[in-house]
Every structure is written in structure tokens, then in C-alpha cells.
Design an enzyme around this catalytic site. Structure first.
Site, PDB file in Angstrom:
ATOM      1  N   GLY A  47       0.830  -1.195   0.000  1.00  0.00           N
ATOM      2  CA  GLY A  47       0.000   0.000   0.000  1.00  0.00           C
ATOM      3  C   GLY A  47       0.864   1.244   0.000  1.00  0.00           C
ATOM      4  N   CYS A  48       0.409   2.283   0.662  1.00  0.00           N
ATOM      5  CA  CYS A  48       1.170   3.526   0.718  1.00  0.00           C
ATOM      6  C   CYS A  48       2.537   3.296   1.350  1.00  0.00           C
ATOM      7  CB  CYS A  48       0.389   4.563   1.533  1.00  0.00           C
ATOM      8  SG  CYS A  48       1.295   6.086   1.821  1.00  0.00           S
ATOM      9  N   PHE A  49       3.593   3.708   0.650  1.00  0.00           N
ATOM     10  CA  PHE A  49       4.935   3.425   1.175  1.00  0.00           C
ATOM     11  C   PHE A  49       5.252   4.214   2.437  1.00  0.00           C
ATOM     12  CE2 PHE A  49       6.665   5.978  -2.756  1.00  0.00           C
ATOM     13  CZ  PHE A  49       6.094   7.156  -2.299  1.00  0.00           C
TER      14      PHE A  49
END
Length: 215
Positions: A47-49
Site C-alpha cells: 500500500g502507501c509506502f
């Protein structure tokens, strides 16, 4: 919480935070790796890093975490280009770690704990192939371990839905723009950090409380 402990039992292993709130901060040694330490590399997309970075950089044995992009066809992509979902790249973190203190199997445990691996091409409100759950293996040993533990985790019944984590060979890592690095540490008061990243980080820290770096 039960899911994390089931997976811990499956591995049969024992592992040998980052906003400017309270005592959370980026470990001081994160960007200073001694030359005499043998290191290995792992690459994960969850997902979002920003979220994955904030969690994994807390673990003992993790020496460096960089946010970036991998798995696509466009060279040197910008964040804006990856956000279109048309580059084929996923948001990933590239982890440099000390294998004498942290094994790849242990990193896999932390990776699967850090996000929901049953969500296809999304994590929560972050939707698109760039947010897919993915492991980019760097050698055949990593490949075998990733496949083995994915199968065991699915068989455990920890998740009722299928685990959709992609397992693919690593090709190229493109580091994201500087403002993405240590994002939570540098932007902890932003709404996304406060309401999305912080709860994930606190949950992660509770699961791995005996295995975090000394602050």
C-alpha cells in the site's frame, strides 16, 4: 491481533516509530551503515509506502528503509506518474538489513503484519495497482521463502479471504522524491499521518514491542 500471533507461531521464530510525537522518531543509525556490516536487501509493497516505511524502520536489524517504486515499465517515474496507475509500478520500500540480527523470514512476518494482504490493488482508501500487495524477491532463496510462508499463512486460517500478495522477481528500484523519505517522521502532524499511519504504527509496535530499536 490474533492474525499476527498465528503467523508468528507458523514461522516458529523469535525476532532477535516514527512521528515527532512523544518518543517516536527515526532511529539515529538509519542512514549510517558501517562498512564492516554484511547487509542484504528486501523489497516490499504494502500500500502507501509512507505507512510501510514507518513500520519496518523500527525493527532491530533494519539498517535503512527507502521509499520508491518497482515492478513497472516506465524508467525513473515520478510520484505523480505512478499515482495514475498507468506505469505498472507499485509503491514499495527497499529495506537494507543485517541478516545476523534479522532474517528474511522475520521480515516477511513484519511485512504481512504491516498491511491487509487480502485487499486486491488497494489498502483502505488508497486504490489502484500502485497500492498492490507485492514481494519482489532478490534471489531464489527469497522466492522460496516468500512462497512457502504465503502458503502457510493462507492455510492457517488467519484470513478468511484469499491472500492476494503478488510474488515477483525484483528488476529495478527507483527511489522516490526526497520529500517522501521518512515522511511520517517529517510530517507527523499532517492528517494522513495522524489518522492513517499513526494507528498502523502503534498496532505494529505493540505486536513487535520486544523487537524494536532502542530509542
Amino acid at each position: 491481533m490474533l492474525k499476527q500471533w498465528i503467523f508468528t507461531g507458523l514461522l516458529g521464530i523469535s525476532l532477535s516509530a516514527c512521528a515527532q510525537h512523544g518518543n517516536d522518531k527515526v532511529p539515529k543509525d538509519m542512514n549510517n551503515i558501517p562498512n564492516n556490516i554484511k547487509t542484504e536487501t528486501a523489497t516490499f509493497g504494502g500500500g502507501c509506502f509512507w505507512c510501510t516505511e514507518a513500520q519496518l524502520q523500527q525493527l532491530q536489524g533494519v539498517l535503512k528503509v527507502e521509499s520508491g517504486f518497482s515492478g513497472g515499465t516506465v524508467p525513473n517515474p515520478s510520484y505523480e506518474a505512478v499515482c495514475t496507475g498507468e506505469t505498472g509500478h507499485a509503491e514499495v520500500v527497499q529495506v537494507t538489513y543485517d541478516p545476523s540480527k534479522l532474517t528474511y523470514a522475520e521480515l516477511l512476518q513484519a511485512f504481512w503484519t504491516s498491511h491487509d494482504p487480502t485487499q486486491l490493488n488497494r489498502q483502505g482508501n488508497d486504490v489502484g495497482t500502485q497500492y498492490r500487495s507485492v514481494i519482489f524477491y532478490h534471489n531464489e532463496e527469497q522466492h522460496k521463502e516468500a512462497e512457502f510462508y504465503k502458503k502457510k499463512l493462507q492455510e492457517s486460517g488467519a484470513y478468511t479471504d484469499p491472500i492476494v500478495t503478488e510474488i515477483a522477481p525484483f528488476t529495478k528500484f527507483y527511489k522516490a522524491e526526497d520529500y517522501h523519505q521518512n515522511y511520517y517522521a517529517n510530517n507527523g502532524s499532517q492528517p494522513y499521518c495522524m489518522f492513517v499511519i499513526r494507528p498502523k504504527l502503534e498496532k505494529f509496535k505493540k505486536v513487535f514491542k520486544e523487537h524494536l530499536k532502542q530509542q
